[in-house]
Design an enzyme around this catalytic site. Sequence first.
Site, short mmCIF file in Angstrom:
data_model
loop_
_atom_site.label_atom_id
_atom_site.label_comp_id
_atom_site.label_asym_id
_atom_site.label_seq_id
_atom_site.Cartn_x
_atom_site.Cartn_y
_atom_site.Cartn_z
N GLY A 133 1.13 -1.66 -0.25
CA GLY A 133 0.09 -0.16 -0.03
C GLY A 133 0.95 1.64 -0.07
O GLY A 133 0.75 2.32 -0.58
N ASN A 179 8.63 5.84 5.07
CA ASN A 179 10.13 6.56 5.20
C ASN A 179 9.91 8.19 5.18
O ASN A 179 8.74 9.06 5.57
CB ASN A 179 10.47 6.88 3.61
N GLU A 235 0.51 6.23 7.36
CA GLU A 235 1.65 6.20 7.04
C GLU A 235 2.10 7.96 7.93
O GLU A 235 2.93 8.42 8.47
CB GLU A 235 1.37 6.88 6.01
N HIS A 243 2.51 6.65 11.49
CA HIS A 243 3.71 5.63 11.05
C HIS A 243 4.70 7.34 11.78
O HIS A 243 5.73 6.80 13.03
CB HIS A 243 4.08 5.79 10.80
N GLU A 259 2.73 -1.57 13.59
CA GLU A 259 1.59 -1.75 12.89
C GLU A 259 0.63 -1.73 13.56
O GLU A 259 -0.87 -1.29 13.25
CB GLU A 259 2.15 -2.87 12.09
N1 TRP Z 1 5.17 -0.02 6.92
C1 TRP Z 1 4.58 -0.03 5.30
C2 TRP Z 1 2.95 0.16 6.46
O1 TRP Z 1 1.79 -0.46 6.75
C3 TRP Z 1 4.30 -1.88 4.97
C4 TRP Z 1 5.86 -2.17 4.95
C5 TRP Z 1 6.13 -3.18 4.89
C6 TRP Z 1 5.27 -2.43 2.75
N2 TRP Z 1 6.81 -3.61 3.68
C7 TRP Z 1 6.48 -2.86 2.38
C8 TRP Z 1 5.23 -1.33 1.72
C9 TRP Z 1 7.09 -3.55 1.18
C10 TRP Z 1 5.75 -1.09 0.60
C11 TRP Z 1 6.57 -2.13 -0.05
O2 TRP Z 1 2.61 0.94 6.60
ZN ZN Z 2 1.86 0.84 8.93
#
Ligand code: TRP
Ligand code: ZN
Length: 869
Positions: free
Chosen positions: A268, A272, A305, A308, A327
């Site tokens: 999704g 970052n 996001e 986060h 998460e």
């Molecule tokens: N941290 C992301 C979220 O849940 C999820 C995520 C983990 C992700 N690995 C990924 C997104 C690889 C894209 C590709 O918000």
């Molecule tokens: Zn997340």
Amino acid sequence: MNIAANPHVQADQTVYLKDYQKPSFLVESINLDIQVYDDHTVVESTLVMNRQTAGDLVLLGRDLELKSIVLNGKNLEVGQYQLDHEQLVITHAPDQVILNTQVVIHPESNTQLEGLYKAGGDLFVTQNEPEGFRKITFYPDRPDVLAEFTTRVEADKKFPVLLANGNLLETGTVGENRHFAIWQDPTKKPSYLFACVIGDLAVLKDHYTTSEGREVALEIYAIEKDIPKCHIAMEALKHSMRWDEEHYGRPYDLDNYMIVAVSQFNMGAMENKGLNIFNTSCVLADEEYTTDAAIMRVQSVIAHEYFHNWTGNRITCRDWFQLCLKEGLTVFRDQSFSEDLQSAAVQRIDDVAVLKAHQFPEDAGPLSHPPRPDHFVEINNFYTATVYEKGAEINRMMSTLLGKEKFRQGTDEYFHRYDGQAVTVEDWVNALSAGSGVDLSNFLTWYNQPGTPKLEAKGEYDEQNHVYRLSFKQSLKVHPKYPNLKAVPVPVALALFNAETGEQYTLHCQDLFVNEVQDGVYLFDQDTATIEFSNVTQKPVVSLLRNFSAPVNLDFDYSDDELAFLIEYETNGFNQWQASQTLLERILLKDHAVEPYIKAIKNTLPDLVKKDPLLASRLFDVPTEGYLGSRIDHDYKPEAIQEKRNSVLETLARELGAFWKETYLSLDPSLQNDFSQAMGERALKNIMLSMMARQGDDSVFDLAYTQYSQTKNMSERLGALRVLVWNDAPQAQNALDDFYRRYKDEALSLDQWFMVQAANPNATAETIKALTEHPDYDLGTPNRVRSVSGGLSNNPVNAWSFGVEHYIGLAEYFDEKNPILGSRLLQVLSRWYTLAEPQRGNVQNALKDLQPHVKSKNVKETLNSILSV
Ligand code: TRP
Ligand code: ZN
């Protein structure tokens, strides 16, 4: 080199939580220089490191071509370090190290969409969570190593946009055709939050002033023609920033916040630091091109996001076993945010529907694991419904128990204690307990155990003493890997209704969290217990687990009439829906009569359609064939379920007669100003159309075709298209062709065109073949692949027949090309063992035939697990 001789690489690739060890070196700062060329990229990095504990200096790296390595100014020769396909190890390193490496990588041919990769013609992006950074440079790529990043990005001027995390320090040109930008992130972060973007993109700009008075520049990057579709996301971003200040006291901490929309993306979106990268499906939103459901999803993912930044980035995870720390909490936060955007009951209904349709079956099958797993082979396989959705439920339970004020005191304590650190689930629960003054430590059991608890409840009315007794029992299915399962704390939110008047009783019960209220919460934390309510003047109807206060399977002996009563009189919209689901499930799986449901619907709907049309639409949710199938553990025959469900739908269509058409004609979403209301009316209209089609009245196709051609709204257009295509209407082909012409250059809309056809109950192997051979089908774009394979999985009858070959073919194709995707597509088949023979054996054989061919850890682990039942 010989792997066995290297102490850091074990032959058994399983990683265990109990083996966690601190890193021997911490990184103070990293200087990255990334030079992108058409056929390769050069990455130079300088790490300033300090020893923390004894041990070797271990740098992780994959698919990197090492050009040079310099330690404290001295070139290292082969033999002064050990290098294999996973890591670079330096034994006897000094306590202070400045390490410079130069590597060459190939983002232009990276199809795994991990690390730095080319995402279409004019765009390079990164995806580093969880372990992608090691594909960019040698690094202690683990979340408990936090460093200050400075990044220089250099590329051809045909890529005008050069982004990385933090503040822009400097830009300039290199020779005639190239240019560079230098970014510095003032906050320390783990490598999985590093991002950079090199591309030809347009930008939508806005700004936000935080509660602390910080001016934040907001930017959403997308291809030029998609910029008009970024406004909803921008509004949602500002809304999220305000929401986190108001509800959690968390303002934003940098001077800019950037979001980049990418069409080739595995999941999704990614949080970052200050530079989110999003799947286009989770950022572009526009009533003309995307559905209402997609618009809601965009807003929730933007919030997710953004949230986060505090729960994940400023406080991060010590190791990947703690994934649900960030998460689970962040999903709970985004769900709460979304409850403010639409009918709160419906938000809860939709979240629980996802939980029950995905997490419950996952937890009942071979892929079952605790929200915090204690071992894994490939961490990418643990971005699951259990970690995300069940993790969110655990946080919701604790917040339900504490109430708003104490929960806030708990989260304040968490942020106060751990800002800037990499922590564990225990740290979270401890801080929450300390801040709130309520000991929550037994909730850790929820994090550490697999399985959905069964909650059995019995009610007994003592007429003489006006006492109502409720007794509870909880149990978990025996799990081979977890022999010592314990009782978990289950908050049971409940209400008692007077069966005659429909009014709620005031609750007199000493065991409730708060006594003498209408909405009570009982914390059931033993194997069995009984509680008593006094002053109950008549035999009551009890409503249990209101708002779904705990993720359990409730077993209570309601009569059908009591369920019908709850549809009519329950004031908690979620439990109103739950009652309708329970009743429908009995009708579908246990041949109960349909009358009580129809009577309740007739009494409830007319008012509800006006008050909360979205909730009204959900009361028609007839459990899907997939969900019903997931409730069957052996001798599952998809055809039998399909037949039964169709016949119940036909009964409903017939019994409610003119109701469908009258309601259809009475609705006009364009007169609604409120988005949630309008969305509800659109949902209702589409349901009415499909029920009219079930009545066998062909005039519905004219209504549908008119709706199809006259609307500007994608939910209306697609709803009408679906009715035409799925019923083989004479206008179907026309509409499909028209849809294709309108949207052939709009990837997200075109995804829906593929999806409608793949999800057609009448689809055949030929339909799927034609779709996957269509010139617009693209194996390099996960969204497009998922639109067909996801559509196909809508119909278990199809998925379990010709679909099996489709999924196995994709798993094999993506095995090494994109193992994250391959592994996920294979999971569709994880409940093969519940099928009746001969299907069961056929699917099992197909899976076994695949086994010798798979190479990636991802697909291998999934395949081994699903075959291990
Ligand atoms: N941290 C992301 C979220 O849940 C999820 C995520 C983990 C992700 N690995 C990924 C997104 C690889 C894209 C590709 O918000
Ligand atoms: Zn997340």
